[in-house]
Write a protein that holds these residues in place. Structure first.
Motif, PDB file in Angstrom:
ATOM      1  N   LYS A   1       0.826  -1.197   0.000  1.00  0.00           N
ATOM      2  CA  LYS A   1       0.000   0.000   0.000  1.00  0.00           C
ATOM      3  C   LYS A   1       0.863   1.252   0.000  1.00  0.00           C
ATOM      4  CE  LYS A   1      -4.110  -1.886   2.254  1.00  0.00           C
ATOM      5  NZ  LYS A   1      -5.025  -1.779   3.438  1.00  0.00           N
ATOM      6  N   ASN A   2       1.950   1.214   0.758  1.00  0.00           N
ATOM      7  CA  ASN A   2       2.843   2.372   0.802  1.00  0.00           C
ATOM      8  C   ASN A   2       3.468   2.634  -0.561  1.00  0.00           C
ATOM      9  OD1 ASN A   2       2.360   2.813   3.529  1.00  0.00           O
ATOM     10  ND2 ASN A   2       4.055   1.496   4.191  1.00  0.00           N
ATOM     11  N   ARG A   3       3.827   1.550  -1.253  1.00  0.00           N
ATOM     12  CA  ARG A   3       4.409   1.703  -2.591  1.00  0.00           C
ATOM     13  C   ARG A   3       3.403   2.313  -3.552  1.00  0.00           C
ATOM     14  NH1 ARG A   3       7.654  -4.012  -3.682  1.00  0.00           N
ATOM     15  NH2 ARG A   3       9.246  -3.742  -2.054  1.00  0.00           N
ATOM     16  N   MET A   4       2.179   1.860  -3.466  1.00  0.00           N
ATOM     17  CA  MET A   4       1.137   2.392  -4.350  1.00  0.00           C
ATOM     18  C   MET A   4       0.871   3.859  -4.056  1.00  0.00           C
ATOM     19  SD  MET A   4      -1.553  -0.805  -4.577  1.00  0.00           S
ATOM     20  CE  MET A   4      -2.589   0.066  -5.756  1.00  0.00           C
ATOM     21  N   ARG A   5       0.847   4.212  -2.760  1.00  0.00           N
ATOM     22  CA  ARG A   5       0.630   5.609  -2.400  1.00  0.00           C
ATOM     23  C   ARG A   5       1.779   6.478  -2.888  1.00  0.00           C
ATOM     24  NH1 ARG A   5      -1.252   4.566   3.863  1.00  0.00           N
ATOM     25  NH2 ARG A   5      -3.377   3.780   3.391  1.00  0.00           N
ATOM     26  N   SER A   6       2.993   5.971  -2.712  1.00  0.00           N
ATOM     27  CA  SER A   6       4.172   6.712  -3.175  1.00  0.00           C
ATOM     28  C   SER A   6       4.145   6.881  -4.688  1.00  0.00           C
ATOM     29  CB  SER A   6       5.448   5.972  -2.748  1.00  0.00           C
ATOM     30  OG  SER A   6       6.594   6.623  -3.247  1.00  0.00           O
TER      31      SER A   6
ATOM     32  N   SER B   1       0.574  -0.539 -14.463  1.00  0.00           N
ATOM     33  CA  SER B   1      -0.303   0.571 -14.855  1.00  0.00           C
ATOM     34  C   SER B   1      -0.301   0.757 -16.366  1.00  0.00           C
ATOM     35  CB  SER B   1       0.146   1.865 -14.169  1.00  0.00           C
ATOM     36  OG  SER B   1       0.143   1.726 -12.767  1.00  0.00           O
ATOM     37  N   GLY B   2       0.898   0.746 -16.960  1.00  0.00           N
ATOM     38  CA  GLY B   2       1.006   0.898 -18.401  1.00  0.00           C
ATOM     39  C   GLY B   2       0.327  -0.237 -19.143  1.00  0.00           C
ATOM     40  N   GLY B   3       0.475  -1.467 -18.622  1.00  0.00           N
ATOM     41  CA  GLY B   3      -0.171  -2.619 -19.250  1.00  0.00           C
ATOM     42  C   GLY B   3      -1.681  -2.505 -19.245  1.00  0.00           C
ATOM     43  N   MET B   4      -2.246  -2.034 -18.153  1.00  0.00           N
ATOM     44  CA  MET B   4      -3.697  -1.855 -18.062  1.00  0.00           C
ATOM     45  C   MET B   4      -4.177  -0.792 -19.052  1.00  0.00           C
ATOM     46  SD  MET B   4      -4.068  -2.041 -13.897  1.00  0.00           S
ATOM     47  CE  MET B   4      -5.805  -1.642 -13.914  1.00  0.00           C
ATOM     48  N   LEU B   5      -3.435   0.297 -19.145  1.00  0.00           N
ATOM     49  CA  LEU B   5      -3.807   1.356 -20.086  1.00  0.00           C
ATOM     50  C   LEU B   5      -3.682   0.872 -21.527  1.00  0.00           C
ATOM     51  CD1 LEU B   5      -2.028   4.334 -18.308  1.00  0.00           C
ATOM     52  CD2 LEU B   5      -4.500   4.112 -18.662  1.00  0.00           C
TER      53      LEU B   5
ATOM     54  N   TRP C   1       4.037   7.215 -21.182  1.00  0.00           N
ATOM     55  CA  TRP C   1       4.481   8.259 -20.246  1.00  0.00           C
ATOM     56  C   TRP C   1       4.669   7.686 -18.842  1.00  0.00           C
ATOM     57  CZ3 TRP C   1       2.227  10.591 -15.911  1.00  0.00           C
ATOM     58  CH2 TRP C   1       2.794  11.798 -15.501  1.00  0.00           C
ATOM     59  N   ILE C   2       3.725   6.870 -18.395  1.00  0.00           N
ATOM     60  CA  ILE C   2       3.829   6.282 -17.053  1.00  0.00           C
ATOM     61  C   ILE C   2       5.012   5.332 -16.970  1.00  0.00           C
ATOM     62  CG2 ILE C   2       2.719   4.556 -15.553  1.00  0.00           C
ATOM     63  CD1 ILE C   2       0.134   5.999 -15.891  1.00  0.00           C
ATOM     64  N   LEU C   3       5.246   4.558 -18.034  1.00  0.00           N
ATOM     65  CA  LEU C   3       6.378   3.636 -18.035  1.00  0.00           C
ATOM     66  C   LEU C   3       7.699   4.396 -17.938  1.00  0.00           C
ATOM     67  CD1 LEU C   3       7.097   0.560 -18.397  1.00  0.00           C
ATOM     68  CD2 LEU C   3       7.565   1.145 -20.787  1.00  0.00           C
ATOM     69  N   VAL C   4       7.784   5.536 -18.645  1.00  0.00           N
ATOM     70  CA  VAL C   4       9.023   6.322 -18.675  1.00  0.00           C
ATOM     71  C   VAL C   4       9.198   7.144 -17.405  1.00  0.00           C
ATOM     72  CG1 VAL C   4      10.207   8.230 -19.855  1.00  0.00           C
ATOM     73  CG2 VAL C   4       9.125   6.402 -21.189  1.00  0.00           C
ATOM     74  N   LYS C   5       8.123   7.769 -16.945  1.00  0.00           N
ATOM     75  CA  LYS C   5       8.212   8.699 -15.825  1.00  0.00           C
ATOM     76  C   LYS C   5       7.979   8.052 -14.463  1.00  0.00           C
ATOM     77  CE  LYS C   5       8.706  12.453 -18.409  1.00  0.00           C
ATOM     78  NZ  LYS C   5       9.845  13.387 -18.311  1.00  0.00           N
ATOM     79  N   GLY C   6       7.287   6.917 -14.468  1.00  0.00           N
ATOM     80  CA  GLY C   6       6.912   6.288 -13.207  1.00  0.00           C
ATOM     81  C   GLY C   6       8.108   5.737 -12.446  1.00  0.00           C
TER      82      GLY C   6
ATOM     83  N   GLY D   1       9.713   3.128  -9.600  1.00  0.00           N
ATOM     84  CA  GLY D   1       9.473   1.763  -9.157  1.00  0.00           C
ATOM     85  C   GLY D   1       9.622   0.772 -10.291  1.00  0.00           C
ATOM     86  N   ARG D   2       9.605  -0.502  -9.945  1.00  0.00           N
ATOM     87  CA  ARG D   2       9.803  -1.552 -10.948  1.00  0.00           C
ATOM     88  C   ARG D   2       8.498  -2.074 -11.516  1.00  0.00           C
ATOM     89  NH1 ARG D   2      14.543  -5.372  -8.202  1.00  0.00           N
ATOM     90  NH2 ARG D   2      16.189  -3.766  -8.119  1.00  0.00           N
TER      91      ARG D   2
END
Length: 526
Positions: free
Chosen positions: A2-7, A167-171, A153-158, A160-161
């Motif tokens: 949860k902390n990772r997701m919030r971060s 997120s990118g896969g879902m989009l 954009w999320i893959l490049v800017k996000g 974490g691993r």
């Protein structure tokens, strides 16, 4: 977790706030597109195939689902199935413009002038104009592009691993659920980013390979999620994939089996698109303008690879491989849908090629007189190409308008004659054979012949099912007449009937003939 997701959410939100610096690019892109497509919006122009079949009201159902476009089921209900202009086209153009902001930020373009040019090159392409003529589904194209660019954009800017990949896969899965052809835009944007990273001294080969692996992970996950969602929807509605465009042949084994042929075809379609035998992209067709631009891009990047070779040979080898894969990236959908025929609508990924390469060139820090002049000459030629594209789009819109007027005039003349001969009755069924553009009374200017095929209103495919639906749309939506076309079976039978073939064409005496409860109207030879 949860902390990772919030971060991740906080960091992503912070990056999103940084996109405020692109407001002027968004406004410029939207104003440019409104001026460019004003004629289309003002006259509610659509193409004379799918565009006139559905016109202003359509809710996706079984047919869209059998084509693999499962997310359309929900998007169409979001706007109640209503698609009138100018609102629909403005929404579509806004979605494209938002997607361009994410694309530009991938390359950290900021307010650079090249970013404005890149945005206008994409918006001002015949692929976008063609998309707008499918008004009943054009917002789905804009959203598919936006979601694809957001995934990149999320893959490049996000940070974490796993989370950026997930997120990118879902989009990406959602983007493909709207229209699969935009997968090429995603691949081209990613390939451009890999090139951009290779030329940076601060980025190691290992970093680039890691980015490629992450992108591959996103692509695999997106594909799995897309297929899972599609199969779930097909199972719920008890449907199978359609045979249209080879959709029923989606499979990993089929992709692998035809991979060499698909790659060869991707190259052919790429060079056909930019060459003389492809679509009419601008007013300079027949000149080597676009090939010259591609040549300048190639010269610039190869020069960079030579310099890179002195520092890291493996980075240079990878860079050369990436350059060679540009046609494949643009036509990635052909590797999946091996039987698909490339239409103008599907060339949006190739329309994104030069804007992406321009961003890479603008942000690659090669110095020296040679590189400076290469950049200036490339921008100059791209400006010329944009100028020609603007006027080609005006030709296409004018062709749509002229063809629509000529078709309406002919349809109204037919209605008048039907009334005179006592054959105008809502209880009767009709079979109108022939294409308006093949009739000698179909009057258009020279601009009609200089337009792309999608803009040939009144020149639809000359076969029973298409002719039936197009004439139904013309009478219902453009003339406001309640003429019921006969069934597809009767239509096909009458279309092949020798007696019907021997009938004179409109407006000659005898172009109307009653066969039982079906009134046959022959418009032109077929």
């Amino acid at each position: 977790m949860k902390n990772r997701m919030r971060s991740f959410a906080r960091e992503t939100y912070g990056e999103l706030k940084g996109l405020k610096r692109y407001r002027s690019v968004f406004v410029c892109s939207l104003l440019f597109s409104v001026a460019l497509y004003y004629l289309l919006m003002a006259h509610q122009l659509v193409n004379s195939n799918d565009g006139i079949w559905e016109y202003s009201y359509y809710k996706a159902g079984r047919w869209s689902l059998t084509l693999g476009r499962w997310l359309l089921l929900y998007l169409d209900r979001l706007h109640f199935g209503i698609s009138t202009d100018p609102l629909t086209s403005l929404i579509t153009l806004s979605l494209y413009s938002l997607g361009l902001i994410f694309l530009l930020d991938v390359f950290c373009m900021g307010r650079r002038k090249a970013g404005y040019l890149a945005a206008m090159l994409f918006i001002g392409s015949v692929a976008i104009c063609s998309s707008l003529t499918y008004r009943f589904t054009s917002p789905s194209y804009g959203l598919a592009f936006l979601l694809g660019m957001l995934a990149v954009w999320i893959l490049v800017k996000g940070k974490g691993r796993a989370l950026p990949i997930v997120s990118g896969g879902m989009l990406l899965a959602c983007s493909m659920g709207l229209y699969q052809a935009y997968l090429g835009c995603v691949c081209m944007a990613l390939l451009g980013y890999f090139l951009f990273s290779l030329y940076k001294e601060s980025v190691s080969l290992r970093n680039v390979l890691t980015d490629i692996a992450r992108a591959a992970g996103m692509g695999v996950l997106g594909g799995i999620l897309y297929v899972a969602a599609l199969r779930l929807h097909l199972a719920v509605f008890h449907l199978e994939l359609s045979g249209y465009m080879g959709a029923e042949r989606y499979s990993l084994s089929n992709t692998v089996k035809y991979l060499p042929d698909s790659i060869a075809r991707a190259y052919r379609e790429f060079f056909r698109y930019f060459g003389e035998e492809g679509f009419i992209l601008d007013m300079f067709r027949g000149t080597p303008l676009l090939y010259a631009v591609l040549g300048l891009f190639g010269l610039f990047f190869v020069y960079g690879l030579v310099r890179l070779f002195r520092e890291d040979r493996w980075k240079a080898v990878l860079g050369l491989f990436l350059l060679s894969m540009i046609p494949v990236a643009c036509n990635m959908v052909l590797l999946i849908v091996t039987a698909a025929e490339v239409s103008v609508l599907m060339t949006v990924s190739m329309a994104s090629c030069m804007p992406v390469l321009l961003c890479v060139m603008a942000q690659t820090g090669f110095r020296g007189v040679f590189c400076a002049w290469l950049r200036r000459l490339t921008v100059l030629l791209l400006g010329v190409a944009l100028y020609g594209s603007i006027y080609q789009i005006q030709i296409d819109q004018q062709a749509l308008l002229e063809g629509q007027r000529a078709t309406i005039t002919m349809a109204e003349g037919i209605l008048h004659r039907l009334d005179q001969e006592g054959c105008l009755d809502s209880e009767l069924e009709y079979c109108v054979v022939g294409v308006p553009a093949y009739n000698s009374l179909f009057a258009v200017s020279r601009l009609y012949e200089g337009s792309n095929m999608y803009a040939h209103f009144g020149g639809w495919y000359n076969e029973p099912s298409c002719t039936r639906r197009s004439w139904q749309g013309v009478f219902s939506y453009l003339c406001g007449a309640n003429l019921t076309m006969c069934s597809s079976g009767d239509y096909g039978a009458l279309y092949g009937n020798e007696t019907v073939r021997d009938m004179p064409s409109y407006p000659e005496e005898g172009f109307i003939r009653r066969v039982g409860d079906i009134v046959v109207v022959k418009v032109a030879e077929y």
